[in-house]
Motif scaffolding. Structure first.
Motif, PDB file in Angstrom:
ATOM      1  N   TYR A  68      -4.309  -3.877  12.471  1.00  0.00           N
ATOM      2  CA  TYR A  68      -4.443  -3.333  11.389  1.00  0.00           C
ATOM      3  C   TYR A  68      -2.890  -3.601  10.362  1.00  0.00           C
ATOM      4  O   TYR A  68      -2.035  -3.862  11.130  1.00  0.00           O
ATOM      5  N   ALA A  72      -3.618  -3.016   2.324  1.00  0.00           N
ATOM      6  CA  ALA A  72      -5.065  -3.628   1.962  1.00  0.00           C
ATOM      7  C   ALA A  72      -5.310  -3.569   0.508  1.00  0.00           C
ATOM      8  O   ALA A  72      -4.959  -2.544  -0.072  1.00  0.00           O
ATOM      9  N   VAL A  74      -7.490  -2.903  -2.856  1.00  0.00           N
ATOM     10  CA  VAL A  74      -8.874  -2.163  -3.237  1.00  0.00           C
ATOM     11  C   VAL A  74      -9.656  -2.949  -4.042  1.00  0.00           C
ATOM     12  O   VAL A  74      -9.515  -3.231  -5.085  1.00  0.00           O
ATOM     13  N   LEU A 106     -11.446   6.707  -0.203  1.00  0.00           N
ATOM     14  CA  LEU A 106     -11.409   5.233   0.233  1.00  0.00           C
ATOM     15  C   LEU A 106     -11.816   4.717   1.302  1.00  0.00           C
ATOM     16  O   LEU A 106     -11.356   5.236   2.440  1.00  0.00           O
ATOM     17  N   GLU A 108     -12.016   1.989   3.909  1.00  0.00           N
ATOM     18  CA  GLU A 108     -10.928   0.688   4.208  1.00  0.00           C
ATOM     19  C   GLU A 108     -11.761  -0.208   5.499  1.00  0.00           C
ATOM     20  O   GLU A 108     -12.028   0.754   6.675  1.00  0.00           O
ATOM     21  N   TRP A 110     -11.461  -3.943   7.975  1.00  0.00           N
ATOM     22  CA  TRP A 110     -11.193  -5.216   8.365  1.00  0.00           C
ATOM     23  C   TRP A 110     -11.702  -5.746   9.622  1.00  0.00           C
ATOM     24  O   TRP A 110     -12.022  -4.936  10.604  1.00  0.00           O
ATOM     25  N   ARG A 137     -10.061  -8.048   4.453  1.00  0.00           N
ATOM     26  CA  ARG A 137      -9.452  -6.741   4.621  1.00  0.00           C
ATOM     27  C   ARG A 137      -9.529  -6.231   3.122  1.00  0.00           C
ATOM     28  O   ARG A 137      -9.469  -6.979   2.164  1.00  0.00           O
ATOM     29  N   GLY A 138      -9.957  -4.729   3.180  1.00  0.00           N
ATOM     30  CA  GLY A 138      -9.980  -4.251   1.856  1.00  0.00           C
ATOM     31  C   GLY A 138     -10.730  -2.950   1.883  1.00  0.00           C
ATOM     32  O   GLY A 138     -11.280  -2.520   2.896  1.00  0.00           O
ATOM     33  N   GLY A 139     -10.892  -2.334   0.851  1.00  0.00           N
ATOM     34  CA  GLY A 139     -11.567  -1.109   0.600  1.00  0.00           C
ATOM     35  C   GLY A 139     -11.860  -0.778  -0.629  1.00  0.00           C
ATOM     36  O   GLY A 139     -11.562  -1.468  -1.677  1.00  0.00           O
ATOM     37  N   LYS A 168     -11.455   2.734   8.545  1.00  0.00           N
ATOM     38  CA  LYS A 168     -10.801   3.977   8.071  1.00  0.00           C
ATOM     39  C   LYS A 168     -11.264   4.639   6.538  1.00  0.00           C
ATOM     40  O   LYS A 168     -11.850   4.024   5.847  1.00  0.00           O
ATOM     41  N   SER A 180      -3.278  -2.458  -4.465  1.00  0.00           N
ATOM     42  CA  SER A 180      -3.373  -1.832  -3.162  1.00  0.00           C
ATOM     43  C   SER A 180      -3.447  -0.362  -3.372  1.00  0.00           C
ATOM     44  O   SER A 180      -3.885  -0.003  -4.527  1.00  0.00           O
ATOM     45  N   GLU A 186      -5.592  10.324   5.850  1.00  0.00           N
ATOM     46  CA  GLU A 186      -6.286   9.390   6.540  1.00  0.00           C
ATOM     47  C   GLU A 186      -7.255  10.249   7.548  1.00  0.00           C
ATOM     48  O   GLU A 186      -6.841  11.179   8.255  1.00  0.00           O
TER      49      GLU A 186
END
Length: 258
Positions: A68, A72, A74, A106, A108, A110, A137-139, A168, A180, A186
């Motif tokens: 991780y 990351a 968006v 959000l 996320e 990866w 990687r991203g969300g 996540k 980002s 979380e």
């Protein structure tokens, strides 16, 4: 090199639900600014909202693993021109108590590329390639139906793990000027898994076929517990007549909001 290394974060006490069904009222949650990228306008995958009366199946969270990275981007498309079989994800996030969809959360993800290499850690699976620290990687924020639509490629594999995607779910994030996000809460850390028959077909296609590492199957994996959708197994639908055309992967994930 596996996701069970000492670098992995311990499994939290939070749980997630996998739900089925169709729709009820949306549960509002704190999220990023309204101009943030969402999937309200995405037309590639339509996912129905989830009914409050749906039967939800409790499952445990999965380890975060050692790969991780904070920061990351968006964004809905995380491929960055990485070669591979197209994968369109439609992940619906719901509240675990009511099964109502969560908008503005959000989601996320990866994962490694076709050769089993993670951005920021290229070389750990024995292959030499450029590493920009951000590919795959991203969300994206969920839309009003709780759906996050993401575009990526079918993951490859690395030593000791079956093919998977890390996941996540955050609420109340703040978007940053560099594209980002920061802050928020979380709610869930988990993993997404793939049908072994489909994976076998994908593994025959280049560049997956050039991966020199022995592939660990779903049945051999140390993390996946054979729990099906309740353990993160995606429902995969072909986008064309051959494996190379790609797949849509869908799953409804419920998270504890309190």
């Amino acid at each position: 090199m596996t996701d069970t290394s000492g670098a992995a974060h311990p499994i939290g006490r939070r749980t997630v639900l996998i739900a089925t069904g169709a729709t009820a009222a949306t549960l509002a949650v704190g999220a990023a600014a309204p101009e943030a990228p969402t999937t309200d306008t995405a037309k590639t995958v339509e996912s129905a909202p989830v009914a409050a009366a749906a039967v939800c199946t409790l499952t445990k969270e999965m380890t975060e693993g050692p790969y991780y990275l904070d920061g990351a981007l968006v964004r809905a498309d995380i491929t960055e021109s990485k070669p591979g079989v197209p994968l369109k994800l439609a992940l619906t996030v719901v509240d675990d108590d009511t099964c109502a969809p969560l908008s503005g959360a959000l989601v996320e993800i990866w994962h490694c590329d076709a050769l089993g290499e993670y951005s920021g850690f290229v070389g750990n699976n024995g292959h030499s390639e450029p590493d920009n620290g951000s590919f795959l990687r991203g969300g994206v924020l969920t839309n009003s139906n709780g759906v996050a639509n993401l575009t990526t490629i079918y993951p490859g594999w690395y030593r000791g793990r079956c093919i998977h995607i890390h996941l996540k779910v955050h609420t109340g994030v703040t978007l940053t000027s560099d594209g980002s996000f920061t802050g928020g809460r979380e709610l869930h850390t988990g993993q997404l898994f793939f049908n072994e028959t489909i994976t076998t077909a994908v593994a025959r296609i280049s560049p997956y076929s050039t991966n020199t590492v022995t592939r660990t199957t779903l049945a051999q994996d140390s993390i996946y517990d054979d729990g099906g959708a309740a353990s993160g197994l995606l429902t995969l639908t072909a986008l064309g007549s051959t494996a190379a055309s790609g797949y849509t992967g869908t799953l409804t994930v419920g998270v504890e909001t309190s």
